[in-house]
Every structure is written in C-alpha cells, then in structure tokens.
Write a protein that holds these residues in place. Structure first.
Motif, PDB file in Angstrom:
ATOM      1  N   ILE A 157     110.276  25.990  94.228  1.00 29.73           N
ATOM      2  CA  ILE A 157     110.433  26.835  93.104  1.00 29.73           C
ATOM      3  C   ILE A 157     109.065  26.421  92.411  1.00 29.73           C
ATOM      4  N   GLU A 158     108.954  27.049  91.214  1.00 31.68           N
ATOM      5  CA  GLU A 158     107.935  26.747  90.252  1.00 31.68           C
ATOM      6  C   GLU A 158     107.731  25.511  89.703  1.00 31.68           C
ATOM      7  N   GLY A 159     106.610  24.769  89.802  1.00 32.62           N
ATOM      8  CA  GLY A 159     106.359  23.370  89.528  1.00 32.62           C
ATOM      9  C   GLY A 159     106.762  22.499  90.573  1.00 32.62           C
ATOM     10  N   GLN A 160     107.004  22.963  91.916  1.00 34.49           N
ATOM     11  CA  GLN A 160     107.416  22.172  92.971  1.00 34.49           C
ATOM     12  C   GLN A 160     106.398  22.363  93.810  1.00 34.49           C
TER      13      GLN A 160
ATOM     14  N   VAL B 203     108.492  20.170  85.384  1.00 34.23           N
ATOM     15  CA  VAL B 203     107.707  20.707  86.666  1.00 34.23           C
ATOM     16  C   VAL B 203     106.666  19.287  87.033  1.00 34.23           C
ATOM     17  N   TYR B 204     105.961  19.266  88.167  1.00 34.78           N
ATOM     18  CA  TYR B 204     105.215  18.232  88.780  1.00 34.78           C
ATOM     19  C   TYR B 204     104.428  17.592  87.414  1.00 34.78           C
ATOM     20  N   GLY B 205     104.612  16.472  87.372  1.00 37.07           N
ATOM     21  CA  GLY B 205     103.711  15.573  86.488  1.00 37.07           C
ATOM     22  C   GLY B 205     104.252  15.688  84.975  1.00 37.07           C
ATOM     23  N   VAL B 206     105.164  16.565  84.430  1.00 36.04           N
ATOM     24  CA  VAL B 206     105.745  16.648  83.304  1.00 36.04           C
ATOM     25  C   VAL B 206     107.125  16.286  83.371  1.00 36.04           C
TER      26      VAL B 206
ATOM     27  N   ASN C  35     114.034  28.166  86.743  1.00 33.81           N
ATOM     28  CA  ASN C  35     114.718  27.396  87.831  1.00 33.81           C
ATOM     29  C   ASN C  35     114.779  25.919  87.465  1.00 33.81           C
ATOM     30  N   VAL C  36     115.694  25.490  86.713  1.00 35.06           N
ATOM     31  CA  VAL C  36     115.795  24.068  86.207  1.00 35.06           C
ATOM     32  C   VAL C  36     116.156  23.135  87.242  1.00 35.06           C
TER      33      VAL C  36
ATOM     34  N   SER D 172     118.656  25.331  89.062  1.00 32.41           N
ATOM     35  CA  SER D 172     119.524  26.566  88.575  1.00 32.41           C
ATOM     36  C   SER D 172     118.786  27.901  89.051  1.00 32.41           C
ATOM     37  N   GLY D 173     119.888  28.853  89.561  1.00 37.04           N
ATOM     38  CA  GLY D 173     119.375  30.066  90.279  1.00 37.04           C
ATOM     39  C   GLY D 173     118.925  30.058  91.852  1.00 37.04           C
ATOM     40  N   ILE D 174     119.065  29.109  92.423  1.00 32.79           N
ATOM     41  CA  ILE D 174     118.742  29.080  93.764  1.00 32.79           C
ATOM     42  C   ILE D 174     119.907  28.758  94.816  1.00 32.79           C
TER      43      ILE D 174
END
Length: 467
Positions: free
Chosen positions: A48-51, A331-334, A377-378, A427-429
């Motif tokens: 997912i985004e940020g992974q 996301v990664y780092g945040v 996608n939380v 969420s959403g996956i």
C-alpha cells in the motif's frame, strides 16, 4: 448481541484462526494470510502507499509484528477463561526462542527487515525478497521495543539466547572514531556495520538497546552488559541542543534536507521513556535524571495542542515545525499521533508528570472526533493504537467519556476492518498482513471490550512498544 460481546466474539474468532494456522508452523503465525484465516498467501500483494517492500515478511513470521497479538492472547486467557490462548502464545514463543534464535551474531531475525521464513525454515531477508540479487544478508533492526514481559517468556524457554542477543547488539556499533552506532546490524555476519554518509543512529533505537541490555543484566549481571548500557546512556547526552532535544540522527550531510538540521522530539521522548523502563540500580539516578531532562525537552518542541499539531520533527536551528503527525494514515517514517501519545502515557505512569497526560488527552480527543478517512488505506496499526490510547486514558482517569469514545470507535473499526474472520491489514484491502499492525487492532479492541465488560484493572495490559 451487545457491542462488547460482538467485539470479543470477533477478536476471539480472529485469534482462533491465527492459532489454528500456527499449528502448521510449530506455533508461529504467518505474516500474510487471507481474511478467512485459511492459509498463508502464496504471493505478496502490492504494498500500500507508504509501505516499503523491504519491510515485509514474505511467507514468514515476525515476532515483533506479533507481539501485541501474543499479549492479547494472554489477556483474553486471563479475562475470558481461555487457557488455550495462553498455551498458544507460549507455544509460539517457545518455538521461536528454541528454533529461530541461534544465529551467527546472536541477533534475532525479527523487526523491520528480517523474519523467520516459514517455507525454508531459516532466516528471512526482506530486502532479498524485494531484490533477489542482493547479497548483503539479513539485517537486524528492532522496529519497536521488545517488552519485558516478552523477554521473560523468552528467558523461560532459552536463557542462553537472551545473553547471546545482548552480546550481538554490539554489532550495531560501527567502525571508526568518534564512536557511533547504527540502527542496522548484520544477523549472519560477525562484523561491525560499515559507516555511510549518514549515521542512522536514531535515538529511539538506543533506548531499545538499553532496555534489552537491562533485561539481560537483570537475568545475569555481567560487567560487559553494564558497560554497554553505560556507553549508550552517555552517547546521546552531549548531543542535545539548547532546548535539550536530540536530532533524528547525529551525522547527516548538509545537502540532505530530510535529515540535516532536524530534531526528533518524539524520539527524544522515546529514549526518555526507555530509560525510565530500564532503570538499573547501578545507574538509576543518572538514567532517571536524564530521562526527566529529555521529557522536558519534548515539551520545548512547537506542539500546538489547541490546533491539533503534534510535532514529530522540528528544525534544530529555529525550532520551527518540520513535520507533524497525522491522526490517521501513517506512512513509513511518519507515525500516527497515537504512537507518541501512548508513549506519553507510559511516561505518565512512571513519573505522574501531568504534562504527559494532558498531551495524550489532546491526542485522544482527536481520535474521538476525527472520522477515519475513506481516501487512503489506513494501516490497522493507526486504528489499533488510537483505540488503545482511548482505552488507556479511561483506565488512567476513570472518565467515562474515554470508554464511550473507545466503544464508538470500535463500532466503526469493526465495519471497516472486519469484513471476514481476520482483520484487514489496512482499510480498503482484502488481506491480513502483520507488518501493517493488525495485532494492535486486536489488542485495542480486546482491551476496550474487557474494560467495558469487566472494569478495572483490565486483564489485558496496555502495549507501549510503538515508541
């Protein structure tokens, strides 16, 4: 069925599915599973985004990912008379401690970039799975703190591996002068990690190592281990700025805008709380004095509680906001704000410093009021830690508003994440993935329901490993 009964039924069904899958792997839980809890996924879905692909445990098991799930099993065993859950959690740890920890360095295959490969029954390398041409070998990175309750379980199963791990942490020190460590270390090669343009010596990792050494020292008081604790204790102290804050890393090229001249208030707090957790009789005064100074520094960062601005990074030279934490959608780092708010509550439990409680309450109000966004996608970690924060605020203050908020949030999270038996990783996956933090979601849901159904004290302890 009441809300609490529904929550507990969903959590227990998910736990039963994971325990059932674990019987195929000596008790270990696979990281990526279909939502019916039937089988480990044959292939990894796109991240997912940020992974990051190099952080995932492909067809493997990751104890750091599963820690909150194992804690939940023990809490349910005690609060719901489910001895089978405690037996399953103990079986997992026994298998891991006796089968997966004998590595060349003593460092465990767990955390951010390493895992136990369930197909090959050997050390798994997340980076190698992402890039098959990679030859560097598996990397140790703690990812989160290893709690003392887990170390106690590991010690009961394999005392030798606790000391081997403590010794292996020495490989996080790098070659060269002045002395410097890095959050990464090789698991399969006995060598210091080479230095690069950046030090990557994040303060929170120093705190994780101190906690590991502290537990090992209590189990077997060796001078070598105490020396390691003292070296790390003294490492960051002279690196504070005028406000007492620590940089995200101690050495960064000036042209690197992401890390140069950047303080990490949240990591400064993380180190403080690890020092309070690890306080040794031999060093207790120095550890507590410095922890209190780091806590003071955290509040020197430009947080704005009224506006809901929770600072994860600030400019060292100006103390201006560099990056704030989101409520949802890390996301990664945040990190999500709940990550640090729970750290603050652990600090409050140690110090009774009301500033920490008030900061966490401000974050809790955001989780009580801000809806889960549908556009991203939380990760389940965000949801679980937010819920865990509300539950912990209730346990600490006895104010009904926090339990009410936790129950209301639980209802929303069940709808979003529990489409079938296991919670979705985000969420959403449509798959479960331990790296996204569903263990925290199971923990937060169970803790909320147990507090609602049975009151305090809760049979399921809070989880403060995300710090």
């Amino acid at each position: 069925m009441s809300m609490t009964s529904d929550i507990l039924a969903r959590v227990e069904a998910a736990a039963e599915a994971l325990v059932g899958l674990g019987t195929e792997y000596g008790g270990l839980f696979p990281s990526m599973v279909d939502l019916d809890g039937v089988a480990m996924l044959e292939r990894a879905p796109d991240p997912i985004e940020g992974q990051r692909s190099g952080d995932r445990s492909y067809r493997g098991c990751n104890l750091i990912h599963d820690e909150a799930t194992l804690l939940t099993l023990h809490g349910l065993a005690k609060g719901r008379s489910r001895p089978d859950f405690a037996a399953a959690a103990d079986r997992y740890v026994r298998r891991y401690a006796t089968h997966c920890t004998e590595t060349p360095t003593g460092l465990f295959p767990w955390g951010e970039h390493a895992f136990w490969d369930l197909d090959t029954d050997a050390i798994g390398d997340s980076h190698r799975q992402r890039d098959p041409t990679r030859e560097a070998g598996a990397i140790h990175d703690h990812l989160r703190a290893a709690p003392f309750w887990l170390w106690e379980k590991i010690l009961q199963c394999n005392p030798a591996c606790v000391q081997s791990f403590a010794d292996g942490l020495h490989y996080h020190w790098t070659d060269g002068e002045p002395r410097e460590y890095i959050r990464h270390a090789t698991i399969e090669q006995r060598r210091a990690h080479p230095r690069s343009a950046r030090s990557c010596d994040f303060p929170r990792h120093g705190g994780f190592f101190i906690c590991d050494w502290a537990f090992a020292y209590r189990a077997e008081p060796r001078r070598r281990t105490l020396d390691e604790i003292e070296s790390m204790l003294d490492y960051w102290w002279p690196k504070r700025d005028d406000r007492g804050l620590l940089q995200i890393e101690s050495r960064t090229p000036e042209e690197n805008d992401r890390f140069h001249d950047v303080n990490a208030p949240s990591q400064t707090l993380s180190l403080a709380i690890s020092l309070l957790e690890a306080s040794q009789a031999d060093l207790v005064q120095r550890m507590r004095t410095r922890a209190n100074a780091y806590v003071d520094a955290f509040f020197a960062a430009p947080h704005d509680l009224e506006e809901g601005v929770y600072v994860i990074l600030s400019r060292r030279s100006t103390n201006e906001l560099f990056q704030a934490m989101p409520v949802w959608g890390s996301v990664y780092g945040v990190w999500p704000a709940s990550y640090v708010a729970l750290t603050a509550l652990l600090g409050f439990r140690h110090t009774q410093d009301t500033r920490l409680l008030e900061w966490a309450q401000s974050v809790g109000e955001r989780y009580a009021s801000e809806p889960l966004p549908s556009s991203v996608n939380v990760p389940a970690m965000d949801a679980g830690l937010g819920l865990g924060l509300l539950a912990d605020l209730y346990e600490l203050t006895s104010e009904p508003r926090w339990l009410d908020a936790a129950l209301q949030l639980s209802a929303r999270l069940l709808d979003v994440y529990f489409q079938r038996v296991l919670p979705a990783g985000a969420s959403g996956i449509d798959w479960y993935e331990s790296q996204m933090g569903p263990g925290f979601l199971l923990h937060g849901l169970a803790r909320t329901a147990l507090l609602s159904e049975y009151g305090t004290p809760c049979s399921l302890d809070g989880d403060y490993t995300a710090r």
